[in-house]
Design an enzyme around this catalytic site. Sequence first.
Site, PDB file in Angstrom:
ATOM      1  N   ASN A  80      13.674  -8.820  29.224  1.00 13.29           N
ATOM      2  CA  ASN A  80      14.140  -9.347  30.513  1.00 13.29           C
ATOM      3  C   ASN A  80      15.145 -10.483  30.335  1.00 13.29           C
ATOM      4  O   ASN A  80      16.130 -10.576  31.070  1.00 13.29           O
ATOM      5  CB  ASN A  80      12.948  -9.871  31.332  1.00 13.29           C
ATOM      6  CG  ASN A  80      12.141  -8.735  31.947  1.00 13.29           C
ATOM      7  OD1 ASN A  80      12.655  -7.630  32.106  1.00 13.29           O
ATOM      8  ND2 ASN A  80      10.884  -9.001  32.276  1.00 13.29           N
ATOM      9  N   TYR A 106       0.853 -11.653  17.600  1.00 13.64           N
ATOM     10  CA  TYR A 106       1.931 -12.646  17.651  1.00 13.64           C
ATOM     11  C   TYR A 106       3.057 -12.257  16.689  1.00 13.64           C
ATOM     12  O   TYR A 106       4.216 -12.140  17.093  1.00 13.64           O
ATOM     13  CB  TYR A 106       1.340 -14.008  17.284  1.00 13.64           C
ATOM     14  CG  TYR A 106       2.286 -15.180  17.359  1.00 13.64           C
ATOM     15  CD1 TYR A 106       2.843 -15.580  18.572  1.00 13.64           C
ATOM     16  CD2 TYR A 106       2.599 -15.915  16.215  1.00 13.64           C
ATOM     17  CE1 TYR A 106       3.689 -16.684  18.638  1.00 13.64           C
ATOM     18  CE2 TYR A 106       3.436 -17.021  16.274  1.00 13.64           C
ATOM     19  CZ  TYR A 106       3.982 -17.400  17.490  1.00 13.64           C
ATOM     20  OH  TYR A 106       4.822 -18.490  17.554  1.00 13.64           O
TER      21      TYR A 106
END
Length: 319
Positions: free
Chosen positions: A108, A154
Amino acid sequence: MNKVILITGGAGFIGSNLCEKLVEGGDTVICLDNLLTGSQKNIVHLLSRKNFTFINHDVIKPFKSKKFNKIDEIYHLASPADPNIHSPFSYLAHPFETMQVNTIGTWNMCELALKHKAKLSFSSTSEIYGDPQVSPQSENYRGNVSTTGPRSVYDEAKRFGETIVSSFVREKRLDARITRIFNTYGPRMNPLEGRAVVNFINQAIKNEPITIYGDGKQTRSFCFIDDQIEGQILAMEEGKTGEVYNMGNPDERTILEFAQMIKELSGSDSEIVFSQPLPTDDPFFRNPDISKAKKVLGWKPKFKLEDGLLATIEYFKSL
Ligand code: UDP
């Protein structure tokens, strides 16, 4: 000329320090944060500034704003970053959010940067090197990472985040760079996080046992926050598109040495205890090779570990 700068994760430790620095420099700063691991306390002193706007927004959803029709730069820092299994703020406590923010959120932000013809800086991590088999780690090292272990939510999400950014650079001519942030510490770290710096300082100032995991021979290199912020800004301003820069302090210490130093600098009577085994996939070495950032950005950390720790101990005492 003053710029409009969007910072995701702007209410976190590094993000809020970056917001402060850029607000002081006169830029217009938009801070996006969903406050999952960040805190409004970190930015409360900026809320009255005309050139600072906080928006509670989760970047896994596209960001649209009528007020800001032109953004010049985006720092994409948003992500949980604490690896400690006992911490409610860790990426282990928020595995899905961590994967989403670093992949969908990064996508995004790349789209947003393209739309605004803005420059992007993606904050990646030394964790992409996993448990490294070479030391120090240079940007060319490809890492030794488990795709399924506990830290993978992560590590692998950041790795894929780097892939997303690199593809936007290659295919869509996005102007973007990547910084790999090594252990960073300083005032405004979350006192409830379970990181070594936070635990050791809290334990030392309360004269409680300082808890070493494993035998304490694993190494880390700790970078003071002011140095990290300077590096982040230089990477945005001077860094070349498509390039990756390690950002950390090459002053490598064993965790035991580090605990002893905190104990001494705090004037503490704490006992140092070997409280539990090393967590799964805990890297044994971590030491950045920063020759690229030195050469290209003219950056190197200035703060000595002792001085940075003293400032951080003072901060934790003041809480
Ligand atoms: N560690 C420790 N005691 C603690 C917290 C952490 O010995 O109370 C160790 C941890 O296992 C790791 C190192 O200190 O080897 C640094 O941990 P931290 O959580 O700060 O971050 P990491 O570098 O692992 O991402």
